[in-house]
Design a protein around this motif. Structure first.
Motif, short mmCIF file in Angstrom:
data_model
loop_
_atom_site.label_atom_id
_atom_site.label_comp_id
_atom_site.label_asym_id
_atom_site.label_seq_id
_atom_site.Cartn_x
_atom_site.Cartn_y
_atom_site.Cartn_z
N LEU B 119 0.80 -1.22 0.00
CA LEU B 119 0.00 0.00 0.00
C LEU B 119 0.83 1.28 0.00
CD1 LEU B 119 -2.73 -1.12 2.54
CD2 LEU B 119 -2.94 -0.95 0.08
N VAL B 120 2.13 1.16 0.16
CA VAL B 120 2.98 2.36 0.13
C VAL B 120 3.16 2.79 -1.33
CG1 VAL B 120 5.24 3.31 0.71
CG2 VAL B 120 4.19 1.60 2.20
N PRO B 121 2.83 4.04 -1.65
CA PRO B 121 2.97 4.46 -3.05
C PRO B 121 4.41 4.38 -3.53
CG PRO B 121 1.67 6.04 -1.81
CD PRO B 121 2.25 5.09 -0.81
N VAL B 122 4.57 3.83 -4.71
CA VAL B 122 5.89 3.77 -5.34
C VAL B 122 6.00 4.97 -6.25
CG1 VAL B 122 7.39 2.46 -6.87
CG2 VAL B 122 5.92 1.26 -5.24
N LEU B 123 6.97 5.82 -5.98
CA LEU B 123 7.08 7.06 -6.74
C LEU B 123 7.84 6.82 -8.03
CD1 LEU B 123 7.74 9.57 -3.83
CD2 LEU B 123 5.58 8.74 -4.75
N ALA B 124 7.12 6.30 -8.99
CA ALA B 124 7.71 6.06 -10.31
C ALA B 124 6.59 6.14 -11.33
CB ALA B 124 8.36 4.68 -10.35
N ASP B 125 6.95 6.48 -12.54
CA ASP B 125 5.95 6.62 -13.59
C ASP B 125 5.71 5.26 -14.26
OD1 ASP B 125 4.38 7.23 -15.73
OD2 ASP B 125 5.40 9.11 -16.16
N ALA B 126 4.56 4.67 -13.98
CA ALA B 126 4.29 3.33 -14.48
C ALA B 126 4.16 3.30 -16.00
CB ALA B 126 3.01 2.79 -13.85
N ARG B 127 3.94 4.45 -16.61
CA ARG B 127 3.76 4.47 -18.06
C ARG B 127 5.05 4.09 -18.76
NH1 ARG B 127 1.42 10.40 -18.35
NH2 ARG B 127 3.14 10.62 -16.91
N ALA B 128 6.14 4.17 -18.04
CA ALA B 128 7.44 3.83 -18.64
C ALA B 128 7.74 2.34 -18.51
CB ALA B 128 8.54 4.64 -17.96
N PHE B 129 6.86 1.60 -17.86
CA PHE B 129 7.13 0.19 -17.62
C PHE B 129 6.18 -0.72 -18.39
CE2 PHE B 129 9.01 2.33 -14.08
CZ PHE B 129 10.15 1.60 -13.80
N ALA B 130 6.63 -1.94 -18.59
CA ALA B 130 5.77 -2.95 -19.20
C ALA B 130 5.17 -3.81 -18.09
CB ALA B 130 6.59 -3.82 -20.15
N GLU B 131 4.13 -4.56 -18.42
CA GLU B 131 3.57 -5.46 -17.41
C GLU B 131 4.45 -6.68 -17.24
OE1 GLU B 131 0.55 -4.78 -19.55
OE2 GLU B 131 -0.57 -3.58 -18.09
N ARG B 132 4.53 -7.15 -16.02
CA ARG B 132 5.36 -8.33 -15.78
C ARG B 132 4.48 -9.56 -15.81
NH1 ARG B 132 9.12 -8.98 -10.47
NH2 ARG B 132 8.85 -11.21 -10.14
N PRO B 133 4.88 -10.58 -16.57
CA PRO B 133 4.07 -11.80 -16.60
C PRO B 133 4.04 -12.42 -15.21
CG PRO B 133 5.76 -11.82 -18.30
CD PRO B 133 6.09 -10.70 -17.40
N PRO B 134 2.93 -13.05 -14.83
CA PRO B 134 2.82 -13.57 -13.48
C PRO B 134 3.65 -14.84 -13.31
CG PRO B 134 0.88 -14.14 -14.71
CD PRO B 134 1.74 -13.34 -15.63
N GLY B 135 3.77 -15.26 -12.07
CA GLY B 135 4.42 -16.52 -11.78
C GLY B 135 5.92 -16.43 -11.79
N ALA B 188 18.30 9.44 -13.45
CA ALA B 188 18.79 10.57 -12.68
C ALA B 188 18.18 10.57 -11.28
CB ALA B 188 18.44 11.86 -13.42
N ALA B 189 16.87 10.35 -11.22
CA ALA B 189 16.21 10.31 -9.92
C ALA B 189 16.04 8.85 -9.52
CB ALA B 189 14.86 11.01 -10.00
N ARG B 190 16.51 8.50 -8.35
CA ARG B 190 16.39 7.12 -7.92
C ARG B 190 14.94 6.82 -7.58
NH1 ARG B 190 21.20 4.75 -6.06
NH2 ARG B 190 20.13 3.49 -4.51
N PRO B 191 14.41 5.70 -8.08
CA PRO B 191 13.06 5.34 -7.69
C PRO B 191 13.01 5.12 -6.18
CG PRO B 191 13.85 3.96 -9.47
CD PRO B 191 15.01 4.74 -8.99
N ARG B 192 11.90 5.49 -5.59
CA ARG B 192 11.79 5.29 -4.16
C ARG B 192 10.33 5.12 -3.79
NH1 ARG B 192 11.48 10.87 -1.46
NH2 ARG B 192 10.54 12.03 -3.14
N LEU B 193 10.13 4.75 -2.54
CA LEU B 193 8.76 4.66 -2.04
C LEU B 193 8.43 5.96 -1.32
CD1 LEU B 193 9.20 1.68 -2.75
CD2 LEU B 193 7.90 1.09 -0.73
N MET B 194 7.16 6.26 -1.24
CA MET B 194 6.72 7.46 -0.54
C MET B 194 7.34 7.50 0.85
SD MET B 194 4.61 10.09 -0.51
CE MET B 194 3.00 10.05 -1.25
#
Ligand code: SF4
Lengths: 140, 381
Positions: B119-135, B188-194
């Motif tokens: 539930l902690v927001p991940v401060l990253a732009d998801a539009r730059a990512f692809a979906e990860r296959p499950p499993g 440049a900006a390290r991904p982080r959690l809120m």
């Protein structure tokens, strides 16, 4: 396991292999009437299309239903007033109108964002951010 | 089954939790999508951009990083509702989905801790990512952000500054560190959690050591992927004074409204509508106050002990002390919506709205393309 028959969470989102996003079946009994089956969509889009179709004077009937809450499918039935304007054409016209509406709104919002950015810039250069948060003058 | 949303909405450039107008991935308009030779296209009313632009308008009234309030005009309720629903569950974000617990001696169960992390927001732009296959599929930098949390509370024997008694140690989301997945160039900006979110408290000697993978998802699957705290709209209220209200009555009206919608005009002493937008349509101003019935006849029935009944002024009477019902008309504008959107931190709030519009457009385009692709085929008579 207790959750053996639990549907996968991504079922609502992912179109299964070999399933068509959209199917159209003309009605065999009623004239210029047909049913659209839209996979992996819900009330969000179905209600929107239905409302848009009903604004079309040449559409006699438009309604949708979700056959089962666990099947991510909506069924939309459309009947037009004349054979010169098929349900498929009405459907396309409705989609095109909605798409254009979203497009114009996107443009409007983008220019609004730019207007704010400009206001911010003048505010910061003038009074070091004192006016930030105040709404800029209305454009209309 | 492939775990991949087949209508990936964008091919836009990466903007880390940021906003870039040039990358909004605009699509050509309808007329350009379909050649004039198309059977379908010829029957459309030509799209009149200028006309649409006068009908539709957007005005932003509050804009901060995590909140916007804006007026959207010219749209119908189903459009407003569709946008709201898309913002809630169809704008993708990143959220922690897989947690590998190496060590957890805290009082929180592994599952509980994992849920909190999700539930902690991940401060990253998801539009730059692809979906990860499950499993079992291996994580790559394209579809996963990996983080690590390693904390250990000092043991009881460690002396504390305030006189020996060991304290509990708070674990905050700030302590979570990003782990680069492969040799990809570091952003440049390290991904982080809120930051600033309390995850657990450790007693002396306890420790948490875990790894977590954040993946792209949609609010439809789980609310942790929803980018908004609030996405709501209301119709713009309309308050009209249809008959002059002056003097004493005007002052009473001003006092009556809890939202201070009315004001008194200088000079004339007339009541005017000043802050129409603030009206909540509580109807206090048009409420008919139950006035005691003036008993003239002695033999009036004692209505089950109720000594009063609703006294409605006659149709053509001026307002009584009881009500302004005949002088004020309350309503709303069915084509003017006031949206308020609060972001949970992944995107700027106005970006969420823009993204919702973009997704709505894509939904329409997707269906139109489906028809165009096989109009002659069976099933598309
Ligand atoms: S309904 Fe009347 S009293 Fe209530 S907020 Fe609106 S103007 Fe004020």
């Amino acid at each position: 396991m207790a959750d053996d028959n639990l549907p996968d969470r991504f079922e609502a989102v992912v179109l299964p292999e070999g399933v068509r996003k959209l199917r159209y079946e003309p009605d065999t009994k009623v004239e210029h009437c047909g049913t659209f089956y839209i996979e992996r969509e819900d009330h969000t889009l179905a209600n929107l299309i239905r409302a848009q179709l009903l604004r079309d004077d040449n559409v006699l009937f438009a309604a949708y239903r979700v056959p089962h809450p666990l099947e991510h499918l909506v069924v939309l039935r459309v009947q037009t007033r004349s054979a010169r304007y098929t349900p498929l054409e009405a459907f396309c016209a409705a989609l095109a109108a909605l798409k254009n509406e979203a497009h114009v709104l996107e443009d409007e919002l983008a220019s609004e964002v730019q207007r704010w950015a400009a206001v911010r810039q003048t505010a910061t250069s003038a009074t070091a951010g004192a006016a930030v948060g105040a709404p800029p003058a209305a454009p209309r | 089954m492939r775990y991949c949303r087949e209508e990936a909405p964008s091919d836009r450039s990466v903007a880390f939790a940021g906003y870039d107008l040039s990358s909004s991935g605009r699509l050509p308009l309808m007329r350009e999508d379909y050649g004039s030779g198309s059977r379908i296209a010829t029957d459309y009313e030509p799209f009149d951009g200028a006309k649409e632009r006068t009908r539709l308008w957007v005005r932003m009234l509050v804009q901060t990083a995590d909140e916007v309030v804006m007026d959207v005009g010219g749209v119908h309720a189903p459009v407003a509702n569709a946008l709201r629903r898309i913002m809630l569950v169809e704008v993708p974000t990143m959220a922690v989905e897989y947690v590998t617990v190496h060590r957890n001696s805290s009082i929180l169960h592994d599952e509980q801790l994992a849920h909190r992390l999700g539930l902690v927001p991940v401060l990253a732009d998801a539009r730059a990512f692809a979906e990860r296959p499950p499993g079992s599929a291996a994580a790559t930098a394209r579809d996963t952000l990996r983080f690590r949390l390693r904390v250990e509370a000092p043991s009881e024997t460690t002396s504390t500054p305030n006189g020996g008694r060991a304290q509990s140690t708070a674990v905050y989301s700030d302590q979570i560190e990003w782990v680069p997945l492969d040799a990809a160039p570091q952003p440049a900006a390290r991904p982080r959690l809120m930051p600033g979110i309390l995850l657990a408290k450790l007693a002396p000697g306890q420790a948490i050591d875990l790894e977590m993978d954040a993946v792209k998802g949609y609010g439809q699957e789980h609310a942790k992927w929803s980018p908004v705290a609030t996405a709501a709209y209301r119709m713009a209220p309309r308050v009209q004074i249809t008959r002059d209200i002056i003097g004493e009555q005007a002052q009473r009206l001003v006092r009556l409204c809890p939202m201070h919608v009315f004001d008194i005009e200088d000079g004339t002493g007339r009541a005017v509508v000043r802050r129409e937008r603030d009206c909540t349509r509580c109807e206090e101003c048009v409420r008919v106050v139950r006035a005691p019935v003036i008993d003239t006849a002695d033999d009036i029935e004692e209505d089950e002990g109720e000594g009063e009944e609703e006294a409605m002024p006659p149709e053509d009477a001026a307002d009584t002390d009881a009500s302004f019902a005949r002088s004020i008309r309350l309503g709303h504008d069915p084509e003017h919506f006031i949206f308020s959107v609060e972001s949970t931190g992944q995107y700027r709030a106005d970006v969420i709205f823009l993204e919702a519009l973009h997704i709505l457009k894509h939904k329409c385009v997707r269906l139109l393309q489906e028809i165009q692709r096989r109009p002659e085929e069976e099933g598309f008579g």
